[in-house]
Design a protein around this motif. Structure first.
Motif, PDB file in Angstrom:
ATOM      1  N   ASN A 124       0.820  -1.215   0.000  1.00  0.00           N
ATOM      2  CA  ASN A 124       0.000   0.000   0.000  1.00  0.00           C
ATOM      3  C   ASN A 124       0.850   1.259   0.000  1.00  0.00           C
ATOM      4  N   GLN A 125       1.944   1.220   0.752  1.00  0.00           N
ATOM      5  CA  GLN A 125       2.872   2.366   0.783  1.00  0.00           C
ATOM      6  C   GLN A 125       3.390   2.663  -0.616  1.00  0.00           C
ATOM      7  N   LYS A 172       2.092   1.732  -3.479  1.00  0.00           N
ATOM      8  CA  LYS A 172       0.982   2.129  -4.357  1.00  0.00           C
ATOM      9  C   LYS A 172       0.680   3.627  -4.222  1.00  0.00           C
ATOM     10  N   LYS A 173       0.770   4.108  -2.984  1.00  0.00           N
ATOM     11  CA  LYS A 173       0.458   5.529  -2.753  1.00  0.00           C
ATOM     12  C   LYS A 173       1.594   6.425  -3.208  1.00  0.00           C
ATOM     13  N   ASN A 174       2.763   5.872  -3.273  1.00  0.00           N
ATOM     14  CA  ASN A 174       3.944   6.675  -3.594  1.00  0.00           C
ATOM     15  C   ASN A 174       4.890   5.846  -4.469  1.00  0.00           C
ATOM     16  N   GLU A 180      -6.787  -0.389   6.960  1.00  0.00           N
ATOM     17  CA  GLU A 180      -6.794  -0.447   5.497  1.00  0.00           C
ATOM     18  C   GLU A 180      -6.477  -1.866   5.007  1.00  0.00           C
TER      19      GLU A 180
END
Ligand code: GPK
Length: 832
Positions: free
Chosen positions: A585-586, A588-590, A737
């Motif tokens: 997720n980290q 994916k966000k950045n 999340e």
């Protein structure tokens, strides 16, 4: 450079002939001869298996020479003997190990080469005897190696399962089991001792009568009699002449089998009964730390224990000794409670067969056994439904009642009316149905009780065995587990073995404390470079296997982050998954963030009936499918589930590890031994303060260990205060999340129900405190990543880590058992 494989052996001189010689030419001749005379083949038509067999028999001849010498000497000199009783032995492939212990790896390689054969190619396909589930069975195998290496007279007793642990395949992300038909091509390492067999009774009833002297006697009339036949495998020590025996029992129909029904023309029922007899040693129960209260399992336990005790008594009496001295000849170690029925069986044999009185029989029995406990999990503590027990072992039920009656009388006086304690100590549990408590039988019948790591041994005294500790504190000991450096370094990692030996010599292979000598080399840039080069090569080799087996590309430059062991909720493979999704997720966000590329490698089997464990495997594979194919990730993180984790595969995985994941809930993992093998091979540990992790951290230094999570005390406290996983979930946005994502069907083609059983059990129960440890785990993983960026520093840590692992050799464990429990001494064997 030399390695432990070379023939630097200190054997006494012996006659070099075609069956015993260790030179290249002699080996070559032996292989050729065996191909012809044993396999009945010539090179033009010989298969890979024919060659394997030809070599195996050449090696076996050389083992037999040492085996015969060992047995001869033990008999002539009447030494005290350790009998290790274990329902499981997870031996791993024999050939390479025997070559190493004989000191003829190089010679055999050369002989093969001259015959146009590739030894490694032949070794590659050897089927391993998977006669165990996991740690407990593998420990028994390491201990057999160390007993022989320390030249201690010992026999390992167990069951020759026709089918060992199932083979695992992964289909559509789910575990699928296949049978392990390990004997299909024959087993060159065993010798069937047809003449060595015992009759084992089952069921029926007990007749009571008075003999002519007026003595009360018991006559067990069985419903079924089964024959146990011995199959022996020699276990050779490392560069010594000692070859001990692993004696496994196979069940068969007795010779005189059901003649009556046969004569009466009932052929079918005669055949049927034969099948019932053979069933007993047919298959290993694939449960790890979960009891299966099945009749057949109890029959297996009694079957091998009775064969073994009758065998020991036979050996003892044939040496001209008195039955009264049995406990001086043999010390019997119970590997968990699986063989604990031995306490009642020895009483039966001493009284009903050898005519001793109760007091003397009990005196001998309670000086014979010692008990190792391997788990604190309450669901693993063996109990047997009393009715079932009585229908399989009616005489033993009587004996257990009598043992218990006498014990409760004693306890009632000692404990002065503390009824709760007395009923907890009783061998018989009350309730809607009565049951037999095997741990209590083991504790009462043994002179020593030990846990398998310091923390575990302490917790035993405070929890599951508290009442026993208070009543009999003198029995309690600790014996921290260990692993054999022969298989787990010399065999699995010859490259690292060579590198180490090039600087400190080969002494460490027998005296692992000598690894300490590596410490100064952590400051040597050239050594660090070579160290990391070995690691890189092992990662490349594993990457190649992963590609071949799974068609998946993994980058050997990435961090190999490894979690391999049985799949179990308490071992928390799913906590690792939460970390992977968080990282995903980290990114994916950045997508442009600076991330250390990582390959997460999982392996392990789930018990076929353990639904949540199977779901954990599916979750790992589902997350892998998304992560591995996401263009935003672009291969920076990869998830691998390597199928069919066994000794063979473990030997390929451990040497390739950068990071060793040892993340069980504190207080739940008794010791762990994979933690030792990985660390010894240079992996740095991410771990909780659980099992032997505690001692590993003490040894390697806290600066070389990535600690996280609650301690065992904190776990107990959090639970007693009413743990609410939901609070962690709702208060931690990253955790929320991740869980929501799993529940949304993000990893399961939008099917939101697949993992519900798992996520619900986390949200509403979370017995193993994943949520409580989540943030600490994530934070620690960030530190791992930082550390890995500085490869030079990592190399230093890795070297120091290995250098300080000397304590964790099974040689050290076995030395302690010998000195502090067994009171046995080494007997160097000479070849004549
Ligand atoms: C413990 F109780 C059991 C069991 O049924 N099977 C098994 O493999 C393991 N174990 C423990 O879980 C490990 O922590 C330990 O290292 C190993 O036994 C050997 O002692």
């Amino acid at each position: 450079a030399t390695n432990g494989n070379g023939n630097g052996n200190g054997h006494s001189p012996y006659l070099e002939d075609s069956r015993t010689g260790l030179g290249v030419d002699t080996l070559k001749r032996a292989i050729r001869n065996n191909l012809f005379y044993v396999q009945g083949k010539f090179p033009e038509i010989a298969t890979r298996n024919d060659y394997y067999m030809a070599i195996a028999y050449a090696v076996r001849d050389r083992l037999l020479q040492r085996w015969v010498a060992s047995v001869k000497q033990y008999i002539q000199e009447k030494h005290r003997v350790v009998a290790y009783l274990s329902a499981e032995y997870l031996l791993g492939p024999h050939l390479a190990n025997n070559l190493i212990n004989l000191g003829i790896y190089k010679e055999t390689e050369q002989a093969c080469k001259e015959l146009g054969l590739d030894l490694d190619w032949l070794i590659e396909k050897e089927v391993e005897p998977g006669l165990g589930n996991g740690g407990l069975g593998r420990l028994a195998a390491c201990y057999m190696d160390s007993l022989a290496t320390l030249e201690v007279p010992a026999i390992g007793y167990g069951i020759r399962y026709q089918f060992g642990i199932f083979e695992q395949d992964i289909r559509d992300g789910w575990q699928v089991e296949d049978t392990d038909n390990w004997l299909r091509r024959g087993n060159p390492w065993e010798i069937a001792r047809r003449e060595l067999s015992y009759d084992i009774k089952f069921g029926g009833y007990v007749q009571t009568y008075l003999d002519r002297a007026g003595k009360l006697c018991f006559n067990w009339i069985p419903e079924l009699v089964v024959k146990g036949v011995a199959y022996d495998t020699p276990i050779l020590g490392y560069k010594v002449n000692t070859a001990n025996t692993l004696r496994l029992w196979k069940s068969e129909a007795p010779h005189s089998f059901d003649f009556q029904s046969f004569n009466a023309g009932d052929y079918n029922s005669a055949v049927n009964s034969k099948i019932i007899c053979e069933n007993i040693s047919k298959v290993l129960y694939p449960n790890d730390e979960q009891i299966e209260g099945k009749r057949l399992r109890l029959q297996q336990q009694y079957f091998f224990v009775s064969c073994s005790l009758q065998d020991m008594i036979g050996i003892h009496l044939r040496q001209g000794e008195k039955i009264h001295d049995f406990h001086k000849k043999f010390v019997v170690q119970l590997n968990d409670t699986h063989p604990a029925i031995g306490v009642a069986e020895l009483m039966r044999l001493l009284m009903d067969v050898h005519q001793l009185e109760w007091e003397e029989a009990w005196d001998i029995t309670s000086k014979t056994f010692a008990y190792t406990n391997h788990t604190l999990l309450p669901e693993a503590l063996e109990t047997w439904d009393l009715q079932l027990f009585g229908s399989v072992l009616p005489r033993h039920l009587q004996l257990i009642y009598e043992i218990n009656r006498r014990f409760v009388d004693y306890a009632t006086i000692k404990l002065y009316g503390n009824h709760q304690k007395i009923s907890s100590l009783s061998l018989i549990g009350e309730g809607p149905r009565k049951y037999i408590k095997m741990a209590n039988l083991a504790c009462l019948g043994s002179f020593a009780i030990n846990g398998v790591a310091a923390l575990h041994s302490e917790l035993l005294k405070k929890t599951v065995l508290k009442d026993w500790y208070e009543l009999m504190p003198h029995k309690f000991q600790n014996k921290t587990n260990g692993v054999t450096p022969r298989r787990w370094m010399v065999l699995a990692n010859p490259e690292l073995t060579n590198l180490i030996s090039s600087r400190i010599g080969e002494g460490w292979i027998k005296n692992l404390h000598e690894l300490k000598g590596l410490e100064p080399f952590a400051d040597d840039p050239e050594f660090r470079k070579e160290w990391m080069q070995v690691k890189f090569n092992k990662k490349k080799a594993l990457a190649k296997r992963i590609k071949k087996r799974l068609g998946l590309d993994v980058d050997p430059n990435s961090m190999f982050d490894i979690l391999v062991k049985r799949i179990h909720e308490y071992k928390r493979q799913h906590l690792k998954v939460l970390h992977i999704i968080t990282l995903y997720n980290q990114i994916k966000k950045n997508p442009n963030m600076d991330v250390v590329p990582r390959t997460f490698i999982f392996a392990g089997k789930a018990a076929p009936g353990y639904r949540k464990a199977k779901l954990m495997i599916k979750l790992i594979n589902s997350v892998g499918e998304i992560v591995n194919n996401d263009p935003d990730i672009n291969g920076r993180i990869k998830v691998v589930f390597y199928p069919n984790y066994n000794v063979t595969n473990a030997q390929k995985i451990y040497p390739a590890a950068d990071v060793s994941e040892q993340i069980s809930t504190a207080g739940k993992e008794a010791s762990g031994t994979g933690n030792m093998k990985l660390s010894l091979n240079g992996a740095l540990t991410v771990g909780t303060l659980d099992g032997a992790n505690v001692e590993i951290r003490e040894c390697v230094g806290e600066e070389n260990f990535f600690l996280f999570g609650l301690t065992a005390d904190e776990v107990a406290k959090v639970k007693s205060e009413g743990y609410k996983p939901w609070d962690y979930y709702s208060e931690n946005p990253n955790l929320k999340e991740v869980i929501d994502q799993i529940n949304s069907g993000y990893f399961s083609h939008l099917d939101s129900k697949v993992f519900k059983e798992l996520t619900d059990s986390l949200l509403y129960d979370d017995q193993y405190l994943l949520f409580a440890d989540y943030q600490s785990y994530i934070d620690t993983q960030a530190k791992v990543e930082e550390a890995f960026k500085d490869q030079d520093k990592w190399a230093r840590m890795s070297i120091l880590n290995t250098a300080r692992m000397g304590k964790f050799s099974s040689d050290r464990s076995i030395r302690e058992y010998c000195d502090e429990i067994w009171k046995v001494e080494s007997v160097p064997v000479t070849l004549d």
